[in-house]
Motif scaffolding. Structure first.
Motif, PDB file in Angstrom:
ATOM      1  N   GLY A 153      95.857 -29.953  34.127  1.00 15.14           N
ATOM      2  CA  GLY A 153      96.262 -30.819  33.029  1.00 15.14           C
ATOM      3  C   GLY A 153      96.839 -30.026  31.870  1.00 15.14           C
ATOM      4  N   VAL A 167      97.448 -30.871  27.763  1.00 12.74           N
ATOM      5  CA  VAL A 167      97.152 -31.896  26.768  1.00 12.74           C
ATOM      6  C   VAL A 167      97.442 -31.363  25.369  1.00 12.74           C
ATOM      7  CG1 VAL A 167      95.341 -33.361  25.801  1.00 12.74           C
ATOM      8  CG2 VAL A 167      95.382 -32.901  28.252  1.00 12.74           C
ATOM      9  N   PRO A 217      98.144 -36.310  26.679  1.00 11.49           N
ATOM     10  CA  PRO A 217      98.448 -35.569  27.905  1.00 11.49           C
ATOM     11  C   PRO A 217      99.927 -35.621  28.264  1.00 11.49           C
ATOM     12  CG  PRO A 217      97.428 -37.670  28.439  1.00 11.49           C
ATOM     13  CD  PRO A 217      97.391 -37.543  26.933  1.00 11.49           C
ATOM     14  N   ILE A 220      90.467 -30.524  25.933  1.00  7.18           N
ATOM     15  CA  ILE A 220      90.942 -31.006  27.232  1.00  7.18           C
ATOM     16  C   ILE A 220      89.762 -31.356  28.131  1.00  7.18           C
ATOM     17  CG2 ILE A 220      91.105 -28.744  28.396  1.00  7.18           C
ATOM     18  CD1 ILE A 220      93.713 -29.783  29.679  1.00  7.18           C
ATOM     19  N   THR A 238      89.342 -35.337  27.045  1.00  4.95           N
ATOM     20  CA  THR A 238      90.251 -35.771  28.108  1.00  4.95           C
ATOM     21  C   THR A 238      89.501 -35.969  29.421  1.00  4.95           C
ATOM     22  OG1 THR A 238      92.010 -34.485  27.040  1.00  4.95           O
ATOM     23  CG2 THR A 238      92.448 -35.309  29.250  1.00  4.95           C
TER      24      THR A 238
END
Length: 436
Positions: free
Chosen positions: A163, A165, A176, A335, A339
């Protein structure tokens, strides 16, 4: 009042229109067979946006309930929702890379709307990069599953993604960018997998956002010569974690150099921070010509508890910016906390198997879930009416339950009416289902 509370573009209708427009451009390998691919993609996005616990329950509601079909049409633009089987079959063949455009367009809308104007830190947007898993099974697998073989002979099939972000040390919202799947060809070791996926992800980010000034924050796996050279080639600044056991040469060099600078601070709560830094340090003996700047922050709480954080960066360190660099490095955890943990534990069902498929289904669902999360974060940042509804409901879990409850109980004409019903109790414009 409505205009002030409900922005035209950066609210649910505008954001979902952007997503739908991008879905209209996704190549459809079986076009012309009744169901449209955009309707399938928007239905999946609606399922994640409404925080359904399973695809089966979403299918039952969409097929049996006239209110749900009407609300899907008015709120999400879904002309005809697919069955659970049809959705899995259609989305299994979609290339996850084809969904990148939706992330890019939504990010561009945030930029145009000045939503990211105060997301600058040290003159850059802070981009936190990390990997996470979203499927693991000893039985369910597909052609793209990674494999982990154990000594007892058992094999675990799993999916992971890397990912990226956008975070800020002083903001709760995170935004994101399109994630990058970690593929079987990336290797079997965590280091190899994440490094190979990072090359693709960062190259995509720079291609899609060529003028964005980025400060990349990552964990100690990223503090290696090839990765730092990659960041430099892409014109990205960095703050990367380092550890004594994995970067022994670096720590020995810092410890033996007389020029290392130190200073201390103490805040109003009695938290003491002792900074130690040294500029122009060789990363390791294998990359002796690759110089970085070393920063250590040792925190001591009033009760005596101590923590130590260490990083390397390409930004020259001094007493004026050491604190800001420390906060940027520690923002990497957003993150994980804001997230991945949110996706896994606050209604999105990131680790739930909504459908695995034989090709790309698991990864497509993970991307659409991340896209639904981006839309929620954009509303939290930009839509005052959405924030009012969230605050009225209390915890996020209660907000999603209230939202889904009204969606199932009433005919809803538009998003503004739905949020007002939650925020202020205005239900006069919600039409109940006539069971007479």
């Amino acid at each position: 009042m409505a205009k002030k509370l409900f922005r035209k573009t950066l609210s649910a209708p505008g954001l979902l229109r952007i997503a739908r427009d991008c879905f209209d451009r996704v190549p459809d390998p079986v076009a012309g067979r009744g169901l449209t691919l955009p309707d399938c993609l928007m239905s999946a996005l609606a399922m994640f946006g409404l925080k359904y616990a399973s695809l089966l329950q979403f299918d039952r509601d969409a097929r049996r309930d006239e209110r749900v079909r009407s609300n899907l049409r008015k709120l999400y633009g879904v002309a005809r929702a697919p069955s659970d089987t049809a959705m899995r079959e259609r989305l299994d063949g979609v290339d996850p890379a084809a969904l990148r455009g939706a992330f890019k367009r939504l990010f561009a809308a945030l930029q145009r709307g000045k939503a990211l104007a105060d997301f600058i830190w040290l003159g850059h947007h802070v981009l936190s990069v990390d990997g996470t898993g979203f499927h693991s099974s000893e039985r369910v697998r597909c052609a793209h599953c990674c494999e982990k073989r154990r000594r007892d002979g058992t094999v675990t099939y799993h999916h992971q993604m890397l990912g990226a972000v956008l975070v800020h040390p002083e903001r709760r919202e995170v935004f994101p960018l399109a994630p990058e799947p970690i593929m079987r060809t990336d290797g079997s070791e965590k280091n190899d997998c994440e490094r190979n996926a990072a090359r693709r992800l960062l190259a995509h980010v720079r291609r899609e956002h060529p003028h964005l000034k980025l400060l990349v924050v990552e964990d100690a796996l990223a503090s290696n010569g090839p990765h730092i050279e990659l960041l430099r080639s892409l014109d990205m600044r960095f703050v990367l974690g380092v550890k004594p056991d994995g970067h022994r040469h670096l720590f020995e060099w810092v410890g033996a150099t007389p020029g290392t600078r130190t200073f201390e601070t103490e805040d109003a709560n009695g938290l003491k921070r002792r900074y130690r830094y040294l500029n122009s340090v060789p990363l390791n003996d294998a990359n002796f010509d690759l110089e970085v700047n070393f920063l250590e922050c040792r925190e001591t709480r009033p009760g005596g508890k101590e923590r130590c954080f260490t990083w390397v960066t390409d930004i020259e360190i001094d007493e004026a910016n050491a604190g800001a660099l420390t906060r940027a490095g520690r923002a990497r955890w957003r993150i994980e906390n804001e997230t991945f943990n949110t996706l896994k534990n606050q209604g999105y069902g990131f680790e739930h198997n909504f459908g695995h498929g034989n090709k790309h289904l698991a990864t497509v669902f993970a991307n659409l879930m991340m896209l639904a999360f981006l839309i929620d974060q954009a509303q939290q940042r930009c839509c005052a009416l959405f924030r009012a509804a969230r605050e009225k409901a209390g915890r996020a879990k209660y907000f999603w339950e209230r939202l889904r409850g009204l969606f199932l109980e009433f005919f809803v004409p538009d998003w503004e009416t739905l949020y007002r019903a939650i925020a202020f109790g205005h239900r006069t414009e919600l039409v109940p289902f006539d069971t007479s």
